[in-house]
Motif scaffolding. Sequence first.
Motif, short mmCIF file in Angstrom:
data_model
loop_
_atom_site.label_atom_id
_atom_site.label_comp_id
_atom_site.label_asym_id
_atom_site.label_seq_id
_atom_site.Cartn_x
_atom_site.Cartn_y
_atom_site.Cartn_z
N LYS A 83 3.61 15.78 1.40
CA LYS A 83 3.52 16.14 2.62
C LYS A 83 3.54 15.22 3.74
O LYS A 83 2.44 14.50 3.70
N LEU A 84 4.31 15.33 4.87
CA LEU A 84 4.24 14.43 6.00
C LEU A 84 3.71 15.17 6.98
O LEU A 84 4.15 16.28 7.34
N LYS A 85 2.71 14.74 7.81
CA LYS A 85 2.27 15.46 8.85
C LYS A 85 3.13 15.44 10.06
O LYS A 85 4.23 14.71 10.08
N LEU A 86 2.86 16.40 10.90
CA LEU A 86 3.71 16.17 12.36
C LEU A 86 3.78 14.90 12.81
O LEU A 86 2.71 14.18 13.19
N GLY A 87 5.06 14.66 13.21
CA GLY A 87 5.25 13.35 13.96
C GLY A 87 5.53 12.23 12.82
O GLY A 87 6.14 10.81 13.56
N GLU A 88 5.43 12.51 11.66
CA GLU A 88 5.81 11.19 10.49
C GLU A 88 7.18 10.86 10.63
O GLU A 88 7.96 12.43 10.58
N ASN A 89 7.82 10.04 10.12
CA ASN A 89 9.24 9.68 10.06
C ASN A 89 9.64 9.94 8.59
O ASN A 89 9.43 9.38 7.88
N TYR A 90 10.49 11.04 8.80
CA TYR A 90 11.12 11.76 7.74
C TYR A 90 12.17 10.83 7.10
O TYR A 90 11.82 10.47 5.74
N ASN A 91 13.09 10.20 7.68
CA ASN A 91 14.18 8.97 7.35
C ASN A 91 13.60 8.12 6.65
O ASN A 91 13.77 7.45 5.66
N GLN A 92 12.27 7.45 7.36
CA GLN A 92 11.57 6.33 6.97
C GLN A 92 10.93 6.60 5.32
O GLN A 92 11.06 5.71 4.63
N ALA A 93 10.51 7.88 5.35
CA ALA A 93 9.91 8.27 4.01
C ALA A 93 10.67 8.34 2.97
O ALA A 93 10.67 7.66 1.74
N LEU A 94 12.09 8.75 3.18
CA LEU A 94 13.06 8.84 2.17
C LEU A 94 13.48 7.42 1.84
O LEU A 94 13.64 7.14 0.71
N ALA A 95 13.66 6.49 2.75
CA ALA A 95 14.16 5.17 2.66
C ALA A 95 13.11 4.50 1.64
O ALA A 95 13.61 3.68 0.95
N LEU A 96 11.68 4.73 1.82
CA LEU A 96 10.75 3.95 1.11
C LEU A 96 10.71 4.84 -0.47
O LEU A 96 10.61 3.81 -1.40
N LEU A 97 10.99 5.96 -0.37
CA LEU A 97 11.15 6.54 -1.85
C LEU A 97 12.03 6.15 -2.61
O LEU A 97 11.95 5.81 -3.86
N ASN A 98 13.20 5.65 -1.91
CA ASN A 98 14.37 5.18 -2.64
C ASN A 98 14.23 3.74 -3.20
O ASN A 98 14.82 3.58 -4.20
N LYS A 99 13.24 3.04 -2.69
CA LYS A 99 12.96 1.78 -3.08
C LYS A 99 12.18 1.78 -4.44
O LYS A 99 12.37 0.65 -5.15
N LEU A 100 11.81 2.83 -4.71
CA LEU A 100 11.14 3.10 -6.12
C LEU A 100 11.90 3.50 -7.26
O LEU A 100 11.69 3.42 -8.45
N GLY A 101 13.22 3.60 -7.14
CA GLY A 101 14.33 4.24 -8.02
C GLY A 101 15.02 5.22 -7.48
O GLY A 101 15.00 5.83 -6.47
N ASN A 102 15.90 5.80 -8.36
CA ASN A 102 16.87 6.89 -8.21
C ASN A 102 16.03 8.34 -8.28
O ASN A 102 15.23 8.50 -9.15
N TYR A 103 16.25 9.11 -7.53
CA TYR A 103 15.46 10.38 -7.37
C TYR A 103 16.27 11.51 -7.05
O TYR A 103 17.53 11.39 -6.30
N GLU A 104 15.97 12.67 -7.39
CA GLU A 104 16.80 13.93 -7.03
C GLU A 104 15.84 14.67 -5.98
O GLU A 104 14.60 15.00 -6.26
N LEU A 105 16.32 14.99 -4.97
CA LEU A 105 15.95 15.39 -3.92
C LEU A 105 15.75 17.26 -4.14
O LEU A 105 16.76 17.89 -3.92
N ILE A 106 14.81 17.85 -4.48
CA ILE A 106 14.49 19.10 -4.88
C ILE A 106 14.55 20.06 -3.80
O ILE A 106 15.12 21.00 -3.78
N ARG A 107 13.80 19.73 -2.91
CA ARG A 107 13.52 20.52 -1.69
C ARG A 107 13.03 19.79 -0.43
O ARG A 107 12.35 18.89 -0.64
#
Length: 288
Positions: A83-107
């Motif tokens: 859960k990202l709070k209001l104002g947090e960077n959505y694209n930045q979060a996805l980029a950071l998650l991608n550094k940990l490995g390949n993932y499936e975006l469920i929702r």
Amino acid sequence: MKKHIDFMKLRPYAYAVSFLLLLLSSVSLYLKGLNLGLDFTGGTVIEVKYKNNVSISQVRKTLEDANLKVGIQESEQGAFIIKLKLGENYNQALALLNKLGNYELIRSETIGGLVSNELRQKAIWAIVTALIGIMIYLGYRFEPLWALTSIIALIHDVVIVVGAYSLTQREVNLDVVASLLIVAGYSVTDTVVVFDRIRENLRIRKGSSLYQTINLSINETLSRTVMTSLTTFVVAISLFFLGGSALSNIMFAFVIGVIVGTFSSVFVASALVLDLRSRVLKEVHHKV
């Protein structure tokens, strides 16, 4: 076979159990609060499932090191709900998650601040309106003292169910609010059945004491109470374990609510009628 259980003799123990549950719920709500869902807080929810072995602590550290304000839970299927709070960077979060490995975006879901405030206000109004409606109905159907004990039992049930959500930190969203209202209706219905029998027995057994009449009435309705609660509980517990994470969260309210509602109908509401009505009659007799 007729049952002759002295429920009213057990009421001091029932009061003690209720007090402990209410105390635990209140302390948890004060210290931990509620894990409010996206409906009430606004922001973005991302649910991802990694193909490689990634722990929840790794995900949390990666996002928090980038100064992102997030809440993270692990679902029963091994996915991470972020859960990202209001104002947090959505694209930045996805980029950071991608550094940990390949993932499936469920929702991925986003709700703005204005919408979340409106939903929160509507949820509060729904609860308040339901409680007022129940109070009016009970006040019309029973004498004020009986209506008061029913409302006390209802608040008792709702507080404990909400406390269970606080204690387990399960997400509270609009679906949970709807299930709480259903639990409230279930609790009141169960109490009304017992109260109707008590009122009927008070008319036809005028020589019996209030203590005896309440005990008799609970015993007479016990089979109905147990069968209704048991069948509801079996369905709720089945959906809780087999219905997936979203349905499981809703059914949690039903599982706790059925147990607490049955307990309060048999012990709390009826015991309060006995103690409060006896005290009122004693005071009236004393004044006369």
